[in-house]
Scaffold this motif. Structure first.
Motif, PDB file in Angstrom:
ATOM      1  N   GLY A 138       0.976  -1.298   0.089  1.00 34.08           N
ATOM      2  CA  GLY A 138      -0.091   0.064  -0.070  1.00 34.08           C
ATOM      3  C   GLY A 138       0.998   1.299  -0.011  1.00 34.08           C
ATOM      4  N   GLN A 139       2.136   1.133   0.499  1.00 28.61           N
ATOM      5  CA  GLN A 139       2.958   2.277   0.009  1.00 28.61           C
ATOM      6  C   GLN A 139       4.573   2.096  -0.689  1.00 28.61           C
ATOM      7  OE1 GLN A 139       3.313   5.176   3.611  1.00 28.61           O
ATOM      8  NE2 GLN A 139       2.892   3.422   4.878  1.00 28.61           N
ATOM      9  N   THR A 140       4.882   0.777  -0.995  1.00 28.37           N
ATOM     10  CA  THR A 140       5.765   0.390  -2.012  1.00 28.37           C
ATOM     11  C   THR A 140       5.210  -0.447  -3.100  1.00 28.37           C
ATOM     12  OG1 THR A 140       7.959  -0.178  -2.090  1.00 28.37           O
ATOM     13  CG2 THR A 140       6.506  -1.549  -0.702  1.00 28.37           C
ATOM     14  N   THR A 141       6.211  -0.863  -3.880  1.00 29.18           N
ATOM     15  CA  THR A 141       5.811  -1.649  -5.173  1.00 29.18           C
ATOM     16  C   THR A 141       6.712  -2.817  -5.432  1.00 29.18           C
ATOM     17  OG1 THR A 141       6.556  -0.284  -6.691  1.00 29.18           O
ATOM     18  CG2 THR A 141       4.435   0.193  -6.124  1.00 29.18           C
ATOM     19  N   TYR A 142       5.797  -3.843  -6.027  1.00 27.75           N
ATOM     20  CA  TYR A 142       6.780  -4.898  -6.767  1.00 27.75           C
ATOM     21  C   TYR A 142       6.433  -5.302  -7.861  1.00 27.75           C
ATOM     22  CZ  TYR A 142       7.540  -5.369  -1.430  1.00 27.75           C
ATOM     23  OH  TYR A 142       7.664  -4.860  -0.259  1.00 27.75           O
ATOM     24  N   PRO A 143       7.002  -5.659  -8.794  1.00 25.58           N
ATOM     25  CA  PRO A 143       6.759  -6.373 -10.106  1.00 25.58           C
ATOM     26  C   PRO A 143       5.573  -7.395 -10.005  1.00 25.58           C
ATOM     27  CG  PRO A 143       8.955  -5.944 -10.173  1.00 25.58           C
ATOM     28  CD  PRO A 143       8.665  -5.978  -8.640  1.00 25.58           C
ATOM     29  N   ASN A 144       4.752  -7.445 -10.951  1.00 26.70           N
ATOM     30  CA  ASN A 144       3.781  -8.471 -11.017  1.00 26.70           C
ATOM     31  C   ASN A 144       2.563  -8.066  -9.878  1.00 26.70           C
ATOM     32  OD1 ASN A 144       4.650  -9.959 -13.153  1.00 26.70           O
ATOM     33  ND2 ASN A 144       6.040 -11.273 -11.759  1.00 26.70           N
ATOM     34  N   ALA A 253      12.282   2.226   3.015  1.00 28.19           N
ATOM     35  CA  ALA A 253      13.223   2.661   1.810  1.00 28.19           C
ATOM     36  C   ALA A 253      12.435   3.462   0.774  1.00 28.19           C
ATOM     37  CB  ALA A 253      13.694   1.220   1.151  1.00 28.19           C
ATOM     38  N   SER A 254      11.096   2.982   0.586  1.00 25.78           N
ATOM     39  CA  SER A 254      10.191   3.694  -0.530  1.00 25.78           C
ATOM     40  C   SER A 254      10.252   5.037   0.075  1.00 25.78           C
ATOM     41  CB  SER A 254       9.223   2.792  -0.544  1.00 25.78           C
ATOM     42  OG  SER A 254       8.160   3.703  -1.617  1.00 25.78           O
ATOM     43  N   LEU A 255       9.757   5.313   1.091  1.00 25.24           N
ATOM     44  CA  LEU A 255       9.482   6.571   1.663  1.00 25.24           C
ATOM     45  C   LEU A 255      10.639   7.560   1.490  1.00 25.24           C
ATOM     46  CD1 LEU A 255       7.292   5.824   4.667  1.00 25.24           C
ATOM     47  CD2 LEU A 255       6.488   6.921   2.806  1.00 25.24           C
ATOM     48  N   ALA A 256      11.826   6.832   2.166  1.00 19.76           N
ATOM     49  CA  ALA A 256      13.048   7.714   1.802  1.00 19.76           C
ATOM     50  C   ALA A 256      13.426   8.056   0.447  1.00 19.76           C
ATOM     51  CB  ALA A 256      14.331   6.861   2.391  1.00 19.76           C
ATOM     52  N   ALA A 257      13.352   7.324  -0.452  1.00 18.76           N
ATOM     53  CA  ALA A 257      13.652   7.657  -1.950  1.00 18.76           C
ATOM     54  C   ALA A 257      12.392   8.633  -2.415  1.00 18.76           C
ATOM     55  CB  ALA A 257      13.585   6.150  -2.693  1.00 18.76           C
ATOM     56  N   HIS A 262      11.614  13.890  -3.971  1.00 20.05           N
ATOM     57  CA  HIS A 262      10.760  15.229  -3.688  1.00 20.05           C
ATOM     58  C   HIS A 262      11.345  16.399  -3.450  1.00 20.05           C
ATOM     59  CE1 HIS A 262       7.387  17.500  -2.221  1.00 20.05           C
ATOM     60  NE2 HIS A 262       7.834  17.875  -1.122  1.00 20.05           N
ATOM     61  N   ASP A 263      12.576  16.068  -2.576  1.00 25.45           N
ATOM     62  CA  ASP A 263      13.433  17.487  -2.235  1.00 25.45           C
ATOM     63  C   ASP A 263      14.202  17.830  -3.251  1.00 25.45           C
ATOM     64  OD1 ASP A 263      12.458  17.492   0.149  1.00 25.45           O
ATOM     65  OD2 ASP A 263      13.956  16.490   1.135  1.00 25.45           O
ATOM     66  N   ALA A 264      14.560  17.011  -4.400  1.00 24.30           N
ATOM     67  CA  ALA A 264      15.498  17.177  -5.457  1.00 24.30           C
ATOM     68  C   ALA A 264      14.665  18.117  -6.344  1.00 24.30           C
ATOM     69  CB  ALA A 264      15.805  15.934  -6.320  1.00 24.30           C
TER      70      ALA A 264
END
Length: 283
Positions: A138-144, A253-257, A262-264
């Protein structure tokens, strides 16, 4: 003091585990599922503390009627657990139109149907706790898992909104995010004919890992059910409850990325402000 729970998807997995644990400790459970006879053993053991009803959560009218009946049966429902779910394991090109609709209708619209049906009752009693079962996905993703993610990211956004709207009525909402767990849900996921074009892509790599049994299932389903009960018992009511070593790792890890990306783009974001707004901000 015993509590009353309304739980969807109780034939197996977390729904069944929750029902067993709650009845064993003396709580009352309104358990919904497609085949009520699947809980005959629990009904025989626990009598009228278990009420069952057939429910297809994709049917909004049926959801309203069953929720109404459960409140009429028990008078008060303290906790509503949205647990019913459906998944399809396929790349975005491989899944059929019917499979896509079933994922969205069950996981997103089905959960919305149950929450909307319960809210008038919870508002009237000015109390209650909704547990929305989501996933690390619900907050990160995986293939398939694209369509599963679409449904879970959607219901999490919906629930964040609902939580703000219902707080003044004394109603809490917690999004529960289990990680990969041996509940049998993975084996029940629908699949689709494989497209050879995806064999040498991340989708193909994940498919082979699942087929070979290399995808780890590091979490204990019983402990996850206990944690869901504990969050209600303690009254802490967090908006999100991550449950799983993989959930904590992957979502963090997803939130940090996402925050780094976002900041960039700070200068681009602020650079589109109207001239008068930019001048005011600068001053």
């Amino acid at each position: 003091m015993s509590a009353t729970w309304f739980i969807t998807g109780t034939s197996s997995g977390f729904g069944r585990l929750l029902t067993e644990r709650l009845l064993a400790r003396g709580d009352r459970v309104a358990a919904t599922l497609r085949r009520p006879e699947a809980l005959d053993d629990l009904r025989e053991a626990h009598g009228d503390r278990l009420w069952t009803a057939r429910l297809d959560v994709t049917d909004a009218e049926q959801a309203r009627q069953v929720v109404d009946d459960a409140f009429a049966r028990f008078g008060t429902v303290d906790v509503v657990v949205n647990n019913a779910g459906y998944g399809v394991f396929a790349s975005v090109e491989e899944a059929s139109d019917e499979q896509i609709r079933q994922v969205i209708d069950t996981n997103l619209l089905g959960s919305i149907n149950v929450i909307r049906a319960a809210l008038p009752h919870l508002r009237a009693q000015r109390s209650g706790h909704i547990l929305q079962v989501s996933t690390a996905g619900g907050q990160t993703t995986y293939p398939n898992f694209g369509y599963y993610h679409a449904s879970k990211w959607g219901i999490e956004g919906f629930c964040e909104t609902v939580a703000q709207e219902i707080a003044p009525f004394g109603i809490h909402l917690t999004i529960v995010e289990p990680g990969a767990t041996p509940t049998g849900f993975g084996r029940s996921m629908a699949t689709a004919p494989v497209m050879p074009e995806y064999e040498d892509t991340p989708a193909g790599m994940v498919r082979r890992a699942v087929a070979s049994g290399q995808l780890p299932l590091p979490n204990d389903p019983g402990k996850i059910a206990d944690a869901m009960i504990d969050v209600v018992d303690t009254g802490s009511a967090p908006l999100r409850l991550p449950l799983g070593v993989d959930t904590f790792r992957d979502v963090r890890a997803s939130l940090a990325a996402r925050l780094a990306e976002h900041d960039a783009h700070r200068d681009a974001a602020l650079g589109v402000a109207r001239t008068d707004v930019a001048a005011e901000a600068a001053g």
